[in-house]
Enzyme design. Structure first.
Site, short mmCIF file in Angstrom:
data_model
loop_
_atom_site.label_atom_id
_atom_site.label_comp_id
_atom_site.label_asym_id
_atom_site.label_seq_id
_atom_site.Cartn_x
_atom_site.Cartn_y
_atom_site.Cartn_z
N SER A 56 1.08 -1.10 0.14
CA SER A 56 -0.16 0.06 0.33
C SER A 56 0.72 1.13 0.04
CB SER A 56 -1.06 0.11 0.98
OG SER A 56 -0.43 -0.43 2.73
N LYS A 124 4.29 -11.55 3.06
CA LYS A 124 3.45 -11.39 2.91
C LYS A 124 3.27 -11.48 1.38
CE LYS A 124 -0.17 -8.87 3.60
NZ LYS A 124 -0.28 -8.56 2.11
N GLU A 126 -0.16 -12.61 -2.22
CA GLU A 126 -1.88 -12.52 -1.80
C GLU A 126 -2.13 -14.08 -2.84
OE1 GLU A 126 -2.22 -7.79 -2.25
OE2 GLU A 126 -2.95 -9.48 -4.08
N GLU A 193 -9.84 -9.38 3.93
CA GLU A 193 -9.80 -8.44 3.43
C GLU A 193 -11.51 -8.62 2.64
OE1 GLU A 193 -7.98 -4.44 0.98
OE2 GLU A 193 -6.67 -6.04 0.99
#
Length: 275
Positions: A56, A124, A126, A193
């Protein structure tokens, strides 16, 4: 939480093992993002359990519209400054888009760079069950991996929208299968999320590893937000799940404007502020 009961940076180091123990004991896990030394130091002093160096940064630091464009070199820079500041929290670094999707060997190489060069303690990534071989490869090399399911921002160009995921039964069932697959592949935890709260609660209860929610209701084992969102620094949009604990953009704009006024009027610096 009272000041005296809040965890301190000098308390026992948070590890992947202690996060799992927190889940077992019903203790909620706190997580926020950081991209620089000062923010990371403040989060650690406040007793945050997990500090995520999120991709982000592409939006909060670089001003991009998505997370897709941030590079590995940029993430390594941010991750190192954060890791240098943190004493207690577990520091996790995001692997950016296209650093782990090509093949497991390349993913391991890039995960290894994140661990060695920035000194974060986990990475991490996704994706669901299709990434299981990649996760197993990285974990087998001794690198802790955190998963990320539901709305996965690196896939936003495919989704075409930031709307809630898994509102249909087919996608909901797939996310449940993906969560189990990630656990079997060896992740120490999963971020979920923007999915329905009931589904997130069901997934959290079905897994042995901690589930950290963002826009996924109160039934998860912990919560994460982007620090710039909850501080009111990033104001281009405000997701429904963001609670603003401060309005720093307004405070900072006012401070900058007052400084400019004082300089222009000759009020700053005064004799006491000069040598």
């Amino acid at each position: 939480m009272a000041e005296e009961s809040r965890p301190k940076a000098t308390d026992r180091k948070v590890t992947t093992h202690s996060l799992r123990r927190m889940k077992e004991q019903g203790e909620r896990i706190t997580a926020l993002t950081a991209y620089d030394y000062l923010m990371a130091e403040l989060l650690d002093q406040a007793g945050i359990d997990l500090v995520l160096v999120g991709d982000s940064a592409a939006m909060t630091v670089q001003g991009r519209h998505t997370t897709v464009g941030v590079t590995l070199e940029q993430m390594l820079y941010h991750a190192k400054t954060v890791a240098d500041a943190v004493e207690r929290a577990l520091v996790v670094g995001d692997l950016p888009f296209m650093t782990y999707q090509v093949n497991p060997d390349e993913a391991l190489r890039n995960a290894g760079r994140m661990i060695k060069e920035s000194r974060v303690e986990a990475v991490k990534l996704e994706g669901g069950a299709k990434l299981s071989p990649t996760i197993e490869r990285i974990v087998d090399a001794g690198i802790p991996v955190m998963g990320h399911l539901g709305l996965t921002p690196q896939s936003i160009l495919k989704f075409g929208t930031y709307q809630v995921r898994a509102t249909e039964s087919e996608e909901a069932e797939q996310i449940k299968r993906d969560a189990l697959a990630l656990q079997d592949a060896g992740v120490f935890g999963i971020v979920i999320e923007k999915i329905p709260a009931g589904l997130a609660t069901e997934i959290s209860r079905s897994l042995d590893v901690p589930v950290i929610g963002i826009g996924a209701g109160a039934g998860c084992d912990g919560q994460i937000l982007v620090s710039h969102d909850m501080l009111g620094l990033y104001t281009k949009f405000r997701p429904r799940f963001v609670r603003r604990y401060a309005h720093l953009a307004e405070t900072m704009r006012d401070a900058f404007a007052r400084y400019a006024d004082d300089v222009r009027s000759g009020d700053f610096p005064t004799e006491d502020e000069s040598y």
